[in-house]
Design a protein around this motif. Structure first.
Motif, short mmCIF file in Angstrom:
data_model
loop_
_atom_site.label_atom_id
_atom_site.label_comp_id
_atom_site.label_asym_id
_atom_site.label_seq_id
_atom_site.Cartn_x
_atom_site.Cartn_y
_atom_site.Cartn_z
N THR A 261 0.86 -1.18 0.00
CA THR A 261 0.00 0.00 0.00
C THR A 261 0.89 1.22 0.00
O THR A 261 2.11 1.10 0.04
CB THR A 261 -0.96 0.01 1.21
OG1 THR A 261 -1.84 1.12 1.07
CG2 THR A 261 -0.22 0.16 2.52
N ARG A 262 0.31 2.38 -0.04
CA ARG A 262 1.14 3.57 -0.09
C ARG A 262 0.38 4.80 0.37
O ARG A 262 -0.77 4.99 0.03
CB ARG A 262 1.61 3.81 -1.53
CG ARG A 262 2.49 5.01 -1.65
CD ARG A 262 2.96 5.19 -3.05
NE ARG A 262 1.97 5.91 -3.82
CZ ARG A 262 2.24 6.49 -4.97
NH1 ARG A 262 3.44 6.39 -5.51
NH2 ARG A 262 1.32 7.13 -5.61
N GLU A 263 1.04 5.62 1.15
CA GLU A 263 0.46 6.91 1.50
C GLU A 263 0.61 7.82 0.28
O GLU A 263 1.67 7.85 -0.35
CB GLU A 263 1.22 7.55 2.67
CG GLU A 263 1.32 6.68 3.88
CD GLU A 263 0.67 7.29 5.12
OE1 GLU A 263 0.20 8.44 5.05
OE2 GLU A 263 0.63 6.60 6.13
N LEU A 264 -0.43 8.57 -0.03
CA LEU A 264 -0.32 9.53 -1.12
C LEU A 264 0.60 10.67 -0.71
O LEU A 264 0.68 11.02 0.46
CB LEU A 264 -1.70 10.09 -1.47
CG LEU A 264 -2.82 9.09 -1.79
CD1 LEU A 264 -4.08 9.82 -2.27
CD2 LEU A 264 -2.40 8.09 -2.85
N THR A 265 1.31 11.23 -1.67
CA THR A 265 2.10 12.43 -1.39
C THR A 265 1.14 13.62 -1.23
O THR A 265 -0.03 13.53 -1.59
CB THR A 265 3.08 12.73 -2.53
OG1 THR A 265 2.31 13.03 -3.70
CG2 THR A 265 3.98 11.54 -2.83
N ILE A 409 -10.72 -5.09 0.44
CA ILE A 409 -9.89 -3.89 0.52
C ILE A 409 -8.61 -4.35 1.19
O ILE A 409 -8.62 -4.73 2.36
CB ILE A 409 -10.55 -2.78 1.38
CG1 ILE A 409 -12.03 -2.62 1.05
CG2 ILE A 409 -9.78 -1.47 1.26
CD1 ILE A 409 -12.33 -2.01 -0.28
N MET A 410 -7.53 -4.35 0.46
CA MET A 410 -6.29 -4.93 0.96
C MET A 410 -5.60 -3.99 1.97
O MET A 410 -5.87 -2.80 2.00
CB MET A 410 -5.34 -5.24 -0.20
CG MET A 410 -5.93 -6.20 -1.23
SD MET A 410 -6.60 -7.74 -0.51
CE MET A 410 -5.10 -8.48 0.14
N ASP A 411 -4.73 -4.60 2.78
CA ASP A 411 -3.93 -3.82 3.74
C ASP A 411 -4.80 -3.06 4.73
O ASP A 411 -4.61 -1.86 4.95
CB ASP A 411 -3.02 -2.82 3.00
CG ASP A 411 -2.05 -3.51 2.07
OD1 ASP A 411 -1.07 -4.08 2.56
OD2 ASP A 411 -2.29 -3.52 0.85
N SER A 412 -5.75 -3.75 5.31
CA SER A 412 -6.62 -3.08 6.29
C SER A 412 -6.09 -3.23 7.71
O SER A 412 -6.77 -2.88 8.67
CB SER A 412 -8.04 -3.63 6.20
OG SER A 412 -8.13 -4.91 6.79
N GLY A 413 -4.86 -3.74 7.84
CA GLY A 413 -4.34 -4.01 9.18
C GLY A 413 -3.95 -2.79 9.99
O GLY A 413 -3.95 -2.83 11.22
N ALA A 414 -3.60 -1.71 9.33
CA ALA A 414 -3.13 -0.54 10.06
C ALA A 414 -4.19 0.56 10.07
O ALA A 414 -4.59 1.05 9.02
CB ALA A 414 -1.84 0.00 9.43
N TYR A 415 -4.64 0.94 11.26
CA TYR A 415 -5.52 2.08 11.50
C TYR A 415 -6.98 1.89 11.09
O TYR A 415 -7.83 2.67 11.50
CB TYR A 415 -4.94 3.37 10.89
CG TYR A 415 -3.60 3.70 11.48
CD1 TYR A 415 -3.50 4.09 12.82
CD2 TYR A 415 -2.42 3.57 10.75
CE1 TYR A 415 -2.26 4.36 13.39
CE2 TYR A 415 -1.18 3.83 11.31
CZ TYR A 415 -1.10 4.23 12.63
OH TYR A 415 0.11 4.48 13.20
N PHE A 416 -7.30 0.89 10.30
CA PHE A 416 -8.71 0.69 9.94
C PHE A 416 -9.53 0.40 11.21
O PHE A 416 -10.49 1.10 11.51
CB PHE A 416 -8.87 -0.49 8.97
CG PHE A 416 -8.62 -0.16 7.53
CD1 PHE A 416 -7.36 0.20 7.08
CD2 PHE A 416 -9.65 -0.23 6.59
CE1 PHE A 416 -7.13 0.49 5.75
CE2 PHE A 416 -9.44 0.06 5.25
CZ PHE A 416 -8.17 0.41 4.82
N THR A 417 -9.15 -0.65 11.92
CA THR A 417 -9.90 -1.03 13.11
C THR A 417 -9.77 0.05 14.19
O THR A 417 -10.74 0.37 14.89
CB THR A 417 -9.40 -2.38 13.65
OG1 THR A 417 -9.34 -3.29 12.56
CG2 THR A 417 -10.32 -2.93 14.70
N ALA A 418 -8.59 0.62 14.30
CA ALA A 418 -8.34 1.63 15.33
C ALA A 418 -9.27 2.83 15.19
O ALA A 418 -9.69 3.42 16.17
CB ALA A 418 -6.89 2.10 15.27
#
Lengths: 465, 465
Positions: A261-265, A409-418
């Motif tokens: 995944t990637r954070e947008l600039t 929706i891939m890569d839901s491990g970081a911050y989604f649940t939080a």
């Protein structure tokens, strides 16, 4: 980097029928069994990722190392259990997280406390539980901690969090944790707060300085960003030693990108919000691994310290460990086709469930029941709420999708649940899948959960509070 | 509009000591008694606002009227109770909200169901509870509803939600609910879906068409926007009647601005995200009231219908009722002053508590312990999480603030609680204040709440789901 990633990039596979498979189980079948929205944790791979990180660090650094997983990223107890079983320790920022770590079985000595808003009550709780380190974020906090140590007759080992004023190129403001203009974190190196901190320390008998912490952002793809940030700290390391202090610990934080995944600039973010244009690929960087990161960090740290004076190296990874090993299943309930415009896929998971990450991150989306169906159209994917911001993604390249199809929706491990909320709908269940089978690790919210804090017949107090 | 609003604009006052007072109680004292973050509901004024809305509608429209409060906006049971006591009915979009309405004491006949993602299970639940109206959002849904009515041997009264493709000037995409390009809602008028809906209806014996619903956005400040949207629907009203159908109900939705807050326009939103520039005032519009809105709507509706054929007029207000009658108290724990840059106020309520609204809305912020202290500096207000996006506001004009000061984020009644998350910290309590006194209506979250859905020793299932 590949333009469109494949399930194999997450350690998943596609069945002969074209279905997305995780640990031998069909994602669509899991969706039917447990209902959607549903988070699926890829347990074996989560453990591997955590172990891989720890081993990279241990192998590549000649000194002592510790890896403290950043709880804020994903604090689901069963997820924490897997990470702990891989030999990682805990990094917490609040009373809730401290208690989670203790319940997960961590001793105080395995817990690092880091955060910009440690209240006096929380600092007391940290001392009571003899946490390993408190990362001091401000001069006010240092003074408060000292006062509490004296009052409680207790000692505290601390690091200074230093704001190096270094932001990796293109990183958006919402991800840049090491910018003195862009975020509040740490003692301001340029403004002289670190020196002021040392002055304060001189008078403190129960607060013990052990070293420095810095953190420069999230979603970092270039290992050299860590050495560049360290370069900003070089003079500070020199002057600290010149003043006769020993640097026992260097905590280089986290922020390692998930490769899928990637954070947008900043620029991409504005373009997406202005004209709904998502990047068409994940970028130009070649694939990198934890080894590449930790090698770079190890080499750089070694350069700043004499061989016989190497500090212990601390890491606080979050995203890189959990992000790629969880995905979110949504059912498409309605499809709207408007002549001349993009189609709308109406799913059961919008703003409340995918939360903030899809605002500023590029995530892959798979059609679970037919992964190989060619991507032929750009669509808008939205949630179930009558709320125009209830959006998963606008302008996403997708295959033709029909009602009852299931999306991942891939890569839901970081911050989604939080960050999820009960926005008119129950919060989803989480299932963990391993070679042994699948098990529910968090049940879906029910009506009773959603109103359990509500009090309708509380008596009225009239005293002038 | 005034540049900086005063507490009196919310029906609050300032004590002789300069403290913010609500119904005779000091906001700071409430913060100390109940802890922060803390939402405070101004109960008497909430009831007045709801009554004012209902009476405006009843007085100014010559036909029958009903006001259904939009649950998604704020679904705290005690808040719902106050709104119900003011004579408002319910508008719900999910099983959770339907059950809330039933628990609040509403009969099915007082409930309108509206939402883009009504699953078959939910539609069945609506029929079972004999809800008054189902607002049909898509052709697929109409077909599904018909099938369920036949299978369950039940009748359904429906409205067609029509997407008029009208967006008030400057409204940002996240607020525009009546744009066919910008959101998924409703049958596409321009694309011919309404006509197609009537064709489908002809074959349906248990689904009964009663009229139309449209909704054009949120935070609308110009009453004429409603008549402009109605103008888009004019030809449809004519052709419907020409086809021999009776329009018994017109549901004009909600979206009425709260006069004390404002949604940023698209342009302001991009400017704020790009260079952190908040608008310096609430805009140029003069103060308007519910009467201004409902007069405009009443006159316009009357123009489209013969005097003896006036439809019942339905409203679905949310924000306008709840937004101004709740505020959020935060404690400033640390203040960071960086030479040459803006100060940072570090509070106990960030992204998880103020949630999305401060991303795209302009809210007033008061220093509760000294409301009259002059506003002399632009600061950044952030939350307690080590997360660079954990922001309340950047670049906000504020007085000098010290640690332990208490801030009130005004107009927290709409969507704040609905979208809040447990992002490393417990979700806050809610207190209701009236002339009778203050009472807790929702207790703060505790550790046990936060892990009550987590299952650590669930047995593993191996069956091929």
């Amino acid at each position: 980097m590949k333009k469109i990633l494949q399930p194999e990039d997450w350690g998943l596979r596609v069945s002969q029928d074209g279905e997305l498979m995780v640990g031998g189980y069909s994602a669509v079948a899991l969706a039917r069994e447990y209902g959607t929205p549903l988070h699926v944790v890829n347990e074996a791979r989560l453990r591997e990722t955590a172990e891989d990180f720890r081993q990279s660090v241990e192998t590549l650094y000649p000194g002592k190392t510790s890896v403290h997983y950043a709880y804020k990223c994903n604090s689901v107890p069963a997820v924490l259990q897997v990470i702990r079983s891989a030999g990682l320790k805990a990094e917490v920022m609040s009373s809730f997280e401290l208690n989670l770590a203790l319940h997960a079985g961590h001793k105080g000595e395995e817990i690092v406390v880091n955060g910009p808003c440690k209240t006096d009550d929380f600092l007391r709780e940290c001392l009571e539980n003899q946490v390993r380190l408190i990362v001091v974020d401000s001069l006010d906090e240092l003074a408060a901690l000292n006062k509490i140590c004296l009052a409680e007759d207790k000692d505290a080992d601390i690091l200074f969090r230093v704001n190096p004023d270094y932001t990796p190129r293109g990183m958006n403001q919402g991800a840049a944790t090491g910018s003195r203009k862009g975020c509040a974190f740490g003692l301001d190196l340029k403004g002289g707060e670190v020196t002021a901190g040392f002055d304060l320390l001189e008078e403190m008998k129960r607060v013990h300085f052990l070293g420095f912490h810095f953190h420069i952002g999230t979603g970092i793809r270039d290992p050299k960003d860590y050495s560049r940030a360290l370069r900003c700290l070089g003079p500070l390391l020199d002057s600290t030693r010149s003043a006769g202090l020993t640097i026992t610990i260097m905590d280089v934080g986290g922020g390692f990108a998930s490769m899928t995944t990637r954070e947008l600039t900043s620029r991409e973010l504005l373009v997406y919000q202005g004209i709904e244009r998502l990047p068409s690929s994940l970028g130009k960087a070649t694939d990198i691994t934890f080894k590449d990161f930790t090698r770079e960090v190890s080499n750089t740290i070694s350069r700043y310290f004499p061989e016989n004076g190497l500090p212990e190296l601390l890491y606080e990874p979050g995203r890189g460990i959990v992000s790629p090993n969880q995905f979110l299943l949504l059912t498409v309930h309605r499809v709207k086709d408007r002549p001349g415009l993009r189609k709308w896929l109406i799913t059961d998971g919008g703003l409340g469930t995918v939360t903030l990450p899809t605002f500023y991150e590029y995530h892959e989306v798979f059609l679970c029941n037919d992964v190989r169906r060619p991507r032929t159209e750009k669509v808008n994917i939205v949630g179930p709420v009558c709320f125009a911001s209830d959006v998963v993604y606008r302008n996403k390249l997708m295959p033709q999708v029909r009602p009852d199809d299931v999306l991942a929706i891939m890569d839901s491990g970081a911050y989604f649940t939080a960050l999820e909320s009960s926005f008119g709908f129950a919060r989803p269940a989480i299932v963990s899948v391993s070679d042994q089978g699948h098990r529910l690790i968090r049940r879906a919210e029910v009506f009773e959960d959603m109103v359990c804090r509500d009090l309708l017949n509380q008596s009225v107090k009239t005293k002038e509070v």
